[in-house]
Scaffold this motif. Structure first.
Motif, short mmCIF file in Angstrom:
data_model
loop_
_atom_site.label_atom_id
_atom_site.label_comp_id
_atom_site.label_asym_id
_atom_site.label_seq_id
_atom_site.Cartn_x
_atom_site.Cartn_y
_atom_site.Cartn_z
N LEU A 1 10.16 -11.91 -29.69
CA LEU A 1 11.11 -10.99 -29.05
C LEU A 1 12.04 -11.76 -28.11
O LEU A 1 13.18 -11.37 -27.89
CB LEU A 1 10.36 -9.90 -28.27
CG LEU A 1 9.82 -8.75 -29.12
CD1 LEU A 1 8.77 -7.96 -28.35
CD2 LEU A 1 10.94 -7.84 -29.59
N PHE A 2 11.53 -12.87 -27.56
CA PHE A 2 12.33 -13.64 -26.62
C PHE A 2 12.84 -14.95 -27.22
O PHE A 2 13.08 -15.92 -26.53
CB PHE A 2 11.54 -13.89 -25.34
CG PHE A 2 11.40 -12.65 -24.51
CD1 PHE A 2 12.34 -12.35 -23.53
CD2 PHE A 2 10.36 -11.76 -24.73
CE1 PHE A 2 12.23 -11.18 -22.78
CE2 PHE A 2 10.25 -10.59 -23.99
CZ PHE A 2 11.19 -10.30 -23.00
N GLY B 1 11.65 -2.92 -33.43
CA GLY B 1 12.31 -3.75 -32.41
C GLY B 1 13.36 -4.67 -33.00
O GLY B 1 13.62 -4.65 -34.20
N CYS C 1 14.43 -11.70 -31.34
CA CYS C 1 15.46 -12.72 -31.13
C CYS C 1 15.09 -14.02 -31.83
O CYS C 1 15.90 -14.93 -31.97
CB CYS C 1 15.67 -12.96 -29.65
SG CYS C 1 16.46 -11.54 -28.88
N TRP D 1 17.62 -18.29 -21.73
CA TRP D 1 18.30 -17.02 -21.45
C TRP D 1 19.78 -17.08 -21.77
O TRP D 1 20.38 -16.05 -22.10
CB TRP D 1 18.05 -16.59 -20.01
CG TRP D 1 16.68 -16.01 -19.90
CD1 TRP D 1 15.58 -16.61 -19.40
CD2 TRP D 1 16.25 -14.72 -20.38
NE1 TRP D 1 14.47 -15.80 -19.53
CE2 TRP D 1 14.87 -14.61 -20.12
CE3 TRP D 1 16.90 -13.65 -21.00
CZ2 TRP D 1 14.12 -13.50 -20.45
CZ3 TRP D 1 16.15 -12.53 -21.32
CH2 TRP D 1 14.78 -12.46 -21.05
N LYS E 1 21.62 -14.37 -24.43
CA LYS E 1 22.63 -13.44 -23.88
C LYS E 1 23.35 -12.71 -25.02
O LYS E 1 23.77 -13.32 -25.99
CB LYS E 1 23.64 -14.23 -23.03
CG LYS E 1 24.19 -13.40 -21.89
CD LYS E 1 25.16 -14.20 -21.04
CE LYS E 1 24.45 -15.03 -19.99
NZ LYS E 1 25.34 -16.01 -19.35
N TRP F 1 19.48 -10.37 -26.84
CA TRP F 1 18.24 -9.72 -26.41
C TRP F 1 18.52 -8.31 -25.91
O TRP F 1 19.49 -8.07 -25.21
CB TRP F 1 17.59 -10.55 -25.29
CG TRP F 1 16.25 -10.00 -24.93
CD1 TRP F 1 15.08 -10.24 -25.59
CD2 TRP F 1 15.94 -9.12 -23.86
NE1 TRP F 1 14.05 -9.55 -25.00
CE2 TRP F 1 14.54 -8.85 -23.93
CE3 TRP F 1 16.68 -8.50 -22.84
CZ2 TRP F 1 13.89 -8.02 -23.03
CZ3 TRP F 1 16.03 -7.67 -21.94
CH2 TRP F 1 14.64 -7.44 -22.04
N GLU F 2 17.68 -7.39 -26.33
CA GLU F 2 17.79 -6.05 -25.77
C GLU F 2 16.39 -5.52 -25.49
O GLU F 2 15.42 -5.98 -26.07
CB GLU F 2 18.55 -5.13 -26.72
CG GLU F 2 18.06 -5.18 -28.14
CD GLU F 2 19.02 -4.51 -29.11
OE1 GLU F 2 19.36 -3.34 -28.89
OE2 GLU F 2 19.44 -5.14 -30.10
N ARG F 3 16.33 -4.59 -24.55
CA ARG F 3 15.05 -4.00 -24.21
C ARG F 3 14.40 -3.39 -25.44
O ARG F 3 15.09 -2.78 -26.26
CB ARG F 3 15.28 -2.90 -23.17
CG ARG F 3 14.79 -3.33 -21.80
CD ARG F 3 15.19 -2.41 -20.69
NE ARG F 3 15.44 -1.03 -21.02
CZ ARG F 3 14.81 0.00 -20.43
NH1 ARG F 3 13.90 -0.22 -19.52
NH2 ARG F 3 15.12 1.23 -20.73
N PHE F 4 13.07 -3.57 -25.57
CA PHE F 4 12.37 -2.97 -26.69
C PHE F 4 11.39 -1.93 -26.16
O PHE F 4 10.28 -2.25 -25.79
CB PHE F 4 11.65 -4.07 -27.49
CG PHE F 4 10.78 -3.54 -28.59
CD1 PHE F 4 11.26 -2.57 -29.48
CD2 PHE F 4 9.50 -4.01 -28.78
CE1 PHE F 4 10.46 -2.09 -30.49
CE2 PHE F 4 8.69 -3.52 -29.80
CZ PHE F 4 9.18 -2.57 -30.66
N VAL F 5 11.88 -0.71 -26.03
CA VAL F 5 11.03 0.36 -25.50
C VAL F 5 11.15 1.61 -26.37
O VAL F 5 11.76 2.60 -25.97
CB VAL F 5 11.37 0.69 -24.03
CG1 VAL F 5 10.73 -0.30 -23.09
CG2 VAL F 5 12.88 0.69 -23.80
N GLU G 1 16.06 3.94 -33.28
CA GLU G 1 15.48 2.71 -33.84
C GLU G 1 15.02 2.93 -35.27
O GLU G 1 15.12 2.07 -36.13
CB GLU G 1 14.30 2.24 -32.99
CG GLU G 1 14.64 1.86 -31.55
CD GLU G 1 15.66 0.75 -31.46
OE1 GLU G 1 15.85 -0.01 -32.46
OE2 GLU G 1 16.31 0.64 -30.41
#
Lengths: 201, 632
Positions: B79-80, B106, B109, B199, B203, B206-210, B220
């Motif tokens: 994810l990161f 999700g 990345c 990071w 840029k 990445w986006e929040r995965f909630v 989603e």
């Protein structure tokens, strides 16, 4: 030879997988383009049965020797060699060691290990080529314990003129695949096997 | 040798490797950052190889406590922006599925590859669930390799595809591929780097995965359908699917190892047939399949386990080729269960095509059937000196077969077989505890659960918490041999090493059990029969959940340790004057180092590991240590 199929069987710890790897590498050295092996392990270390296939040549794709198609069965343990007999082709060679390891079920229930001579004489009426080698107790500087795989391999290479892999290719594979401190032991056992005569032919 | 073959850096060299090792090499050639797994046959050689080589190639490796935490960790990395891989057996996929089924929603990345291994014929599993169906159920992009070369190439492709689609990609293996050997060409390995999350690079990506319930997750869901649609387009024209057209209106559709069996079968049967081996198993390449069947009159579908391809192709054919004659599992031409081989495939094709098989199977059977009389099944046994044997022996002595025994998944399952035959239920990892809890509500017999240390960490903790909280009444015996024995001695959270001699924080089982609130806890030496028997009697008498930790190192590990240190084990011997031939040590104890020798028994000194337990149980004191002249 356009295709050759080997089945190696034994019990955990006898080096079934190792001998199969030696044969796989050696087959490639001997010029075979397609080499496919298959093995089932899992609980080999706990005294279970182990069997492994080495197949090479034209038209070999899958890892399993089909029924009635093995050119040779190498039984590092007597009963394990017998177990796969339905994969042996009519004119294939059955090569059995005299190593006999009773199963836990036999020990618990006090069942006698099958009389090898009776079984062998029956097998000889059904198959053209049945051999028993005394791979345990073979004179060998290091003692034969745990080296039956190499001893039997030596015996096969020497005894079967139609075996498609030669002495040199096998020795080179042994050197490639063995840990350094074991090379000499394995090669000596292989050589000792080459002097071995079958007890029954 | 094998890990060394995999480590050979020189591209172009050939190595004779297992399918599992080929996957490991594929991960290394892809520049993986992080690998996590829980070991399980037939997957173990993938993770063991990757563990051994992690130092050399500079990626992080983790033997996780179970498959879902492995998956979560790998997800965190991908994810990161990192490259991660997670590995387990088929049943491990079930454990991981909660994480996996959500993860497809999700946006990774970095790439994440899941390797999961089915086990047709259940050589070392107790289910034949077809992971292809689960992948479809969870919309997980899936590749199925058919041979050792494929295994490596598809691993590399899976990393690329996952990076492109930003969702995890599954490689579904099966036993006969995991443990198949073949020559693979070794490719380039990327230069070793310091893998850190960056990071700046992330840029805009990445986006929040909630994906919480309601509108956010609905959005989603739609995106994930779009991902599958795009992937399908890529799969339509892809080298991962192999199409070989023949001058024939017969077609054969295969998946995985059945490709090889089918190639051999048509050669042996001497028939011409077009073949399509589907490597991109989810989503299926619809157009390619349509084109394939268009020119056929007859289609034979050869796939192990569930009729996954067959069901799909039957639905397709209804629209585009209604008169296509299809042979598969639906109409009984192919077996529903167990693995296939060339023989089975050849027989099934011959039945479908109404042609003769060139083999005299009746003859073969007639010729070889008598051998069955001389070949006894060789089940795995407890090794000489196995601490589990002593524990089972002692518990059986105390309970006299009157207890309900819930078992678990590990070497101790061997306790189900003679001479012990102990175990009424084996359900799943950790099942010994939950099942015992349920039974205890309605039963007055003693209930004993057996669980290994690794399995306890894997899935035992929630069960034990639940049982203590709900005031169940049973005894749990934790067989703590300090390793994950059955799958090849991988470390677990109870060890102070995390593999490759890297230090780890050791989690103490006794402290956990205490913290959970178990009030009756005993730690005993598995080699002490009296201690074990006393502890068992006491624990059964205790009302509530009691725990016995039976502790001794796995005898294979201690034997290796001794060899490494050059220590010689002093074997036990039989005093043939004292031995009365009661056979207890053989018939009730079942140590493979003890054999019948005429009217008495003998101990094979090269097999004996000196555990002393046979000497403790011998009713005639006939067993003594070799160098103590009859004194124990």
């Amino acid at each position: 030879m356009d295709k050759y199929e080997i089945l190696v069987a034994g019990v955990g710890g006898q080096g079934v997988i190792f001998i199969s790897n030696v044969l796989g590498y050696a087959a490639q050295r001997a010029g075979y383009k397609r080499v496919v092996g298959g093995e089932i392990h899992g609980l080999a270390q706990r005294g279970g049965s182990v069997a492994s296939y080495v197949r090479f040549g034209e038209g070999v794709y899958g890892p399993i020797v089909p029924l009635g198609c093995a050119d040779i069965i190498i039984g590092l343990e007597f009963m394990e060699g017998l177990r796969h007999i339905n994969r042996l082709s009519k004119n294939g060679a059955l090569v059995l060691s005299n190593v006999r390891v009773p199963t836990m079920g036999m020990m618990v229930n006090n069942l006698a290990y099958p009389n090898s001579l009776n079984v062998l004489s029956k097998l000889q009426t059904l198959f053209d080529r049945v051999f028993l080698f005394e791979s345990r107790n073979t004179p060998c500087h290091f003692g034969s314990l745990g080296l039956e795989n190499m001893i039997l391999l030596g015996a096969i290479v020497n005894h079967f003129l139609d075996f498609p892999i030669g002495e040199e290719d096998i020795q080179e594979s042994i050197k490639t695949l063995t840990k350094k401190n074991m090379v000499e032991r394995n090669l000596e056992a292989f050589q000792a096997g080459m002097k071995l005569r079958p007890l029954i032919t | 040798m094998s890990a060394e073959t995999i480590a050979m850096a020189s591209p172009g060299t050939e190595g004779y490797v297992l399918g599992n090792e080929a996957v490991a090499r594929g991960a290394i050639e892809s520049g993986v950052w992080f690998v996590a797994c829980y070991p399980g046959t037939p997957s173990s050689e993938i993770s063991d190889t990757l563990c051994k080589l992690s130092g050399e190639f500079g990626y992080e490796f983790e033997y996780s406590a179970n498959e879902i935490v492995a998956t979560e960790a790998a997800a965190g990395v991908a994810l990161f922006g990192g490259k991660s891989m997670v590995i387990f057996k088929g049943a491990g996929f079930f454990v991981a599925s909660d994480a996996l089924f959500h993860l497809v929603l999700g946006r990774l990345c970095g790439p994440m590859v899941i390797v999961a291994c089915d086990d047709p014929s259940m050589h070392s599993s107790s289910d034949e669930v077809d992971l292809r169906m689960l992948a479809q159920a969870g919309s997980i992009i899936t590749l199925v390799p058919s041979n050792v070369t494929d295994a490596k190439e598809m691993t590399i492709e899976a990393f690329k595809l996952s990076e492109l689609m930003r969702v995890p990609v599954l490689i579904r293996m099966s036993t006969r591929l995991c443990h198949q050997r073949g020559f693979i060409k070794l490719g380039d390995i990327p230069k070793r780097r310091d893998n850190r999350m960056d990071w700046d690079l992330l840029k805009g990506k990445w986006e929040r995965f909630v994906p919480m319930g309601g509108d956010p997750v609905r959005g989603e869901m739609l995106k994930s359908i779009e991902v599958i649609r795009r992937t399908k387009n890529i799969f339509e024209d892809n080298k991962l699917n192999k199409l070989v057209r023949a001058k024939s209106d017969i077609g054969i559709l295969t998946c995985g190892v059945t490709y090889g069996y089918s190639q051999e079968a048509i050669k042996l049967l001497d028939i011409e047939a077009s073949m399509l081996n589907v490597g991109t198993i989810y989503p299926l390449p619809e157009k390619l399949l349509k084109e394939f069947i268009q020119e056929l009159k007859t289609l034979i579908v050869v796939e192990e386990l569930r009729p996954y391809l067959e069901s799909y192709i039957r639905a397709l054919a209804k629209d585009v080729k209604p008169d296509l004659q299809i042979f598969g599992k639906w109409n009984g031409y192919f077996p529903q269960a167990f693995e296939y081989d060339t023989t089975i495939v050849m027989n099934s094709i011959s039945k479908a095509m109404n042609i003769n098989v060139p083999m005299e199977y009746k003859e073969i059977e007639k010729r070889t059937d008598f051998v069955k009389e001389f070949t006894f099944p060789r089940d795995p046994v407890f090794c000489p000196g196995c601490p589990h044997r002593a524990t089972f022996y002692a518990v059986k002595k105390v309970t006299k077969d009157k207890a309900i025994i819930t078992q678990d998944v590990g070497c101790y399952s061997i306790g189900l077989t003679p001479p012990f035959k102990m175990g009424d239920i084996v359900l799943c990892m950790g099942g010994s505890i939950g099942v015992a809890c349920g039974i205890s509500y309605f039963n007055d017999r003693p209930i004993i659960g057996f669980i290994g240390d690794s399995t306890f960490f894997h899935a035992g903790l929630p069960g034990l918490i639940n049982a203590v909280h709900n005031q169940a009444d049973f005894t749990l015996i934790i067989l703590d041999n300090g390793t994950t024995g059955m799958t090849g001695f991988q470390p677990h959270p109870g060890n102070d090493s995390r593999g490759r001699e890297r230090l780890a924080k050791k989690i103490d089982i006794e402290n956990i059990v205490k913290a959970i609130g178990v009030e009756d806890i005993k730690v005993v030496d598995s080699y002490n029969i009296k201690e074990l028997m006393d502890a068992t009697s006491d624990a059964i008498a205790f009302r509530g959940v009691s725990v016995i930790i039976s502790r001794r190192a796995c005898s294979i590990i201690s034997r290796r340790e001794n060899q490494r240190k050059g220590l010689k084990v002093v074997a036990y011997q039989i005093d043939s004057n004292k031995c009365e031939g009661c056979w207890l040590c053989i018939e009730k104890f079942g140590c493979p180092a003890i054999e019948r020798d005429g009217e008495v028994v003998k101990i094979l000194s090269e097999s004996c590991n000196g555990c002393s337990v046979c000497a403790q149980i011998c009713p005639f004191n006939a067993i003594f240590k070799e160098d103590t002249n009859g004194q124990i």
